[in-house]
Structure formats: C-alpha cells, structure tokens
Design an enzyme around this catalytic site. Structure first.
Site, PDB file in Angstrom:
ATOM      1  N   SER A  99       0.816  -1.214   0.000  1.00 56.94           N
ATOM      2  CA  SER A  99       0.000   0.000   0.000  1.00 56.94           C
ATOM      3  C   SER A  99       0.854   1.271   0.000  1.00 56.94           C
ATOM      4  CB  SER A  99      -0.957  -0.031   1.199  1.00 56.94           C
ATOM      5  OG  SER A  99      -1.891   1.003   1.152  1.00 56.94           O
TER       6      SER A  99
ATOM      7  N   ASP B  79      -2.556   6.404  -3.535  1.00 56.74           N
ATOM      8  CA  ASP B  79      -1.400   5.784  -2.906  1.00 56.74           C
ATOM      9  C   ASP B  79      -0.909   4.642  -3.791  1.00 56.74           C
ATOM     10  OD1 ASP B  79      -3.467   3.999  -2.414  1.00 56.74           O
ATOM     11  OD2 ASP B  79      -2.709   3.400  -0.455  1.00 56.74           O
TER      12      ASP B  79
ATOM     13  N   ASP C  84      -1.171   1.422  -4.014  1.00 55.19           N
ATOM     14  CA  ASP C  84      -2.068   0.409  -4.579  1.00 55.19           C
ATOM     15  C   ASP C  84      -3.434   0.988  -4.935  1.00 55.19           C
ATOM     16  OD1 ASP C  84      -2.973   0.715  -1.955  1.00 55.19           O
ATOM     17  OD2 ASP C  84      -3.546  -1.382  -1.761  1.00 55.19           O
TER      18      ASP C  84
ATOM     19  N   ASP D 275      -5.968   2.269  -3.399  1.00 52.54           N
ATOM     20  CA  ASP D 275      -7.226   2.038  -2.694  1.00 52.54           C
ATOM     21  C   ASP D 275      -7.600   3.231  -1.823  1.00 52.54           C
ATOM     22  OD1 ASP D 275      -5.335   1.736  -0.690  1.00 52.54           O
ATOM     23  OD2 ASP D 275      -6.146  -0.156   0.078  1.00 52.54           O
TER      24      ASP D 275
END
Length: 457
Positions: free
Chosen positions: A102, A244, A246, A248
């Site tokens: 992440s 960010d 990833d 999400d």
C-alpha cells in the site's frame, strides 16, 4: 487466538525478510489454495500486484504454491487493489490475491486476500490459513501429474477495470471543462487512472506515472501532497487527485492547493447522498480517527456517523452487517458499496467529480460542508506493543489530559496495525494546547516503550 502473520491488512513486512519471504509466500499460496478449493472442479485464483521490485519474486512464489495444490493462477500484473477485487469477482474466480504494501516504502511488501465475492477475508479465515501453515497439516497433500495447477496471464485486465470505473460515473455526464492534476504515486494505477479521466473528457496533467520498482510512494502520492499542491497552482487546475501505491485510497487538493482529506470527502459525498435519499439508513460509517467535525456535519444534514476500529476492513464489516452503503477513513480509504466491495481511490474520485459537475461548485466550496476541529497526530516508534493500560505512568498522563480537555476534545491512543508505531491523536478547540498535550503523552510513551524520536504524522 491471536494472529501470527496477518495484521489489519494482510501480511506485511520488509521484502525478503520474515514473514515476507518467498518461502512464506509459497506456504501462504498453498494454504489459501487448500481453503478455497471446495470441490473437484477446476479452481482459479487471481494474483495482481503494485510496482515494487520485490513483486516479481513474491508473485512467482505465490503462484508456485497455489499451483502445487492443484489450483490455477490468473496473473493480471500491476493493477490497483480494488481492481483485483473486481477482476476476481467478475471472472468468478475462487479468490483474489494482492501483492502490495500500500502506502509503505518500496522495500516493504505485503500479501492480502479477497474471497470470491470481492471482500477481504474475515479473521477466522486468516487464522485457518495460519493454522495450516504452522501445523504443517497440508505438507503431505501434493497433487501430481495432470492434477497440478497452471498459470495464465490475463492481458485485458486493465481494460476491464477501466470500463468498470467509467461505469461508476453518471452516464449523462462527462468531465469536459475540468483540468485535473493526477498523482499516481508511481504505483499500481499509473496506467488506468489517467486513462479513465482522459476518456471521460478531462484535461489531465499526470505525475507519479513512471514507476521503476523503487520509487513507489517516494515523495509522491496521497502521503505527500505537496508536489501535487504546487502543480495544481502552477497549472491553474480545478483540483488535484493523489492516489497511494495500490490506489485504494485518495486525497484531494482544491484549486488553491489546500489538502482535502478523507473526512471532508466523506462529508461531501454523504451529505449529497442524504439530500438525494441515497445514503442507506442515513448513516455514514467512519473510524475512531475521523474528526469530530464530520459528526457535526452529518448531524446538521440529518444523518449520523457510526464509528469503528481503525482499518477499512472493519468499516466494511460494519457496513455489510447493517446494510450501510458509504464508509471510510480520514486517510482516504472510502468504500462505496453501491459500486465496489473495497476501498477504491478512483471510484471515490469519480463520485466527487460527479458532484462537482452536477452542482457546478468547486471542490473548495463543497469542502466547506465540514469544519474540522484542530487535530494533532504523533507517531512514536516502539520496541514492543505492550498494553498501555498496564503502564501506570502512561495511563495517568492520558487520564490527566482527558480531564483537562473535558467534553471539548478527546484523546485516542492506538497501535499501528502494520508498523511498530503507537499513534497519539488529540482533538480540541485550541491547536497549540492539544499539541502540548500530545507531546506530553508521546514523551511518556517514548520513555517506557520508545526506540527513537517521535515524529509528527
């Protein structure tokens, strides 16, 4: 039972160091494949990743472990976490796996799982995976000959996800007339996010779209909006959008270069959905980290806020249990269950853009729906995660500060689920006052548990 591998968002750590080793990745793949293999038909698990250098080795190890249990692997390559949840569900796969840490720096990596319905695994399933690994119950289960799994590459996964994202935007509208600066954090959305906005008609200035394996989240993305802010002002854009690694989560910057965080975005979307009668049970789900100003804004609009523990998985669990359709975190994780099963930075961005286009109002104007109380967050690096209630000095210091704040503020102390950090958060009427209180508490924590200097979040 307490978990040994899984944290609040999968297994995470420094890549090539326990538990994020290729050996453990293979075991995770084997255990997950065993759990998701329900009958004698051919089973499939989707694997996607972000742009970290270590993603290659972990992807291969995971794939090998899954195939060794007689389950096929569908490889989609770099794709946002919510995109992998979508692909797994739409392809009727048995599960989805995301290789990503992440917002963490590139040297870290992680593994998290989605079930066939696109939702993250509950604690009890993660415990079953751990039990299978540490008990060695499945070591002797090894299919042979034609029973081993195969790996396939899904070449059109990005295109499928782009269409899915565009379908979450009102069909009678487009983004023409909007100039947007988009920061993809050199992460998983570096291709799909610009394509979505451009295909919907926006003028897009893209940054953070040149991943090299080591620059993910490096001075860019939702944790570092400073460059985005300068670019918005330089190009006289209508707003900035920062994802960010990833993708999400999402953070915004208004036309004046000011950050608009997840709390304000939830306030904008929730009050709009309230006005249109689309907010299920007139309720927004947030975490204990959300600002008290969010509660005030929803109450004025005729709604309410329900709070959960920190972590988007707990927000989603609360939403599913009670039939709510909007929830999220101050950090920028927002879940629109009418559109996707997990936090999706681009779906969140598109909902805000739709409100802007429909109303003709700027982001700065919309963000005034919520006035945030002053908030201070300090992170203290710790050597171990002891129960702070068992440490008298820390407990007494917190109690004394809470007494001084009374009903005009609050203190929240919690350990990070992914890092060796104890987070000290205070809210109140006076920023200088609560900063002093936060530093007082942080100093006491540092004295008893610390391993280095405290840093402001």
């Amino acid at each position: 039972m307490s978990k040994k591998l899984f944290g609040t968002d999968g297994v995470r750590g420094v890549a090539n160091v326990y538990p994020m080793t290729t050996e453990m990745a293979m075991q995770l793949g084997r255990a997950a494949a065993y759990i998701f293999k329900k009958d004698n038909r051919r089973h499939r698990i989707v694997i996607g990743k972000d742009t970290r250098l270590s993603g290659y080795m972990i992807e291969n190890a995971l794939s090998a472990g899954i195939c060794s249990m007689g389950v096929d692997v569908l490889l989609v390559g770099p794709l946002p976490t919510p995109g992998i949840a979508f692909i797994a569900k739409s392809m009727r796969a048995d599960a989805g796996v995301v290789i990503s840490a992440s917002h963490n720096p590139y040297q870290d990596n992680g593994i998290k799982f989605f079930s066939r319905d696109g939702f993250k695994l509950p604690d009890e399933v993660e415990l079953k995976i751990e039990d299978l690994i540490f008990s060695q119950k499945i070591d002797s289960l090894r299919p042979t000959a034609a029973e081993v799994g195969k790996a396939f590459r899904i070449d059109d996964a990005q295109g499928r996800y782009i269409v899915f994202l565009k379908n979450s935007f009102p069909g009678d509208m487009d983004l023409s007339g909007l100039k947007i600066v988009l920061d993809c954090a050199n992460g998983a959305a570096y291709k799909v996010a610009p394509a979505v906005l451009e295909e919907l008609g926006a003028e897009v200035i893209s940054i953070g779209v040149s991943p090299n394996g080591t620059n993910i989240n490096a001075g860019c993305g939702s944790l570092h909006p400073d460059i985005l802010s300068e670019k918005v002002k330089e190009h006289r854009a209508h707003l900035g959008i920062a994802l960010d690694g990833d993708a999400d989560r999402v953070i915004f910057v208004d036309e004046f270069g000011r950050e608009v965080d997840g709390d304000h975005i939830m306030a904008i979307c929730a009050t709009q959905m309230l006005a249109e009668g689309r907010l299920a049970h007139n309720t927004l789900v947030a975490t204990v980290m959300s600002n008290m100003g969010l509660d005030i804004a929803l109450r004025k609009a005729g709604g309410r806020v329900v709070k959960t523990a920190v972590g988007d998985r707990y927000v989603v669990e609360e939403m599913r249990q009670h039939g709510y359709n909007l929830g999220g975190e101050q950090s920028g994780h927002m879940i629109f269950l009418d559109h996707n099963t997990t936090g999706d930075g681009m779906i969140s961005a598109l909902q805000v853009l739709a409100i802007m286009q429909r109303s003709g109002r700027s982001l700065a104007d919309l963000a005034e729906v919520m006035i945030a109380l002053p908030q201070v967050l300090l992170n203290v690096r710790v050597t171990e995660k002891k129960d702070i209630n068992d440490i008298a000095d820390i407990r007494k210091t917190i109690a004394a500060v809470e007494k001084k704040l009374g009903e005009s503020g609050r203190v929240l102390i919690r350990y990070s689920g992914t890092e060796p950090l104890l987070r000290v958060m205070l809210e109140g009427q006076d920023k200088v006052e609560i900063t002093g209180y936060a530093q007082e508490i942080a100093a006491m924590i540092e004295k008893h548990l610390g391993s280095g200097r405290k840093k402001e979040a």
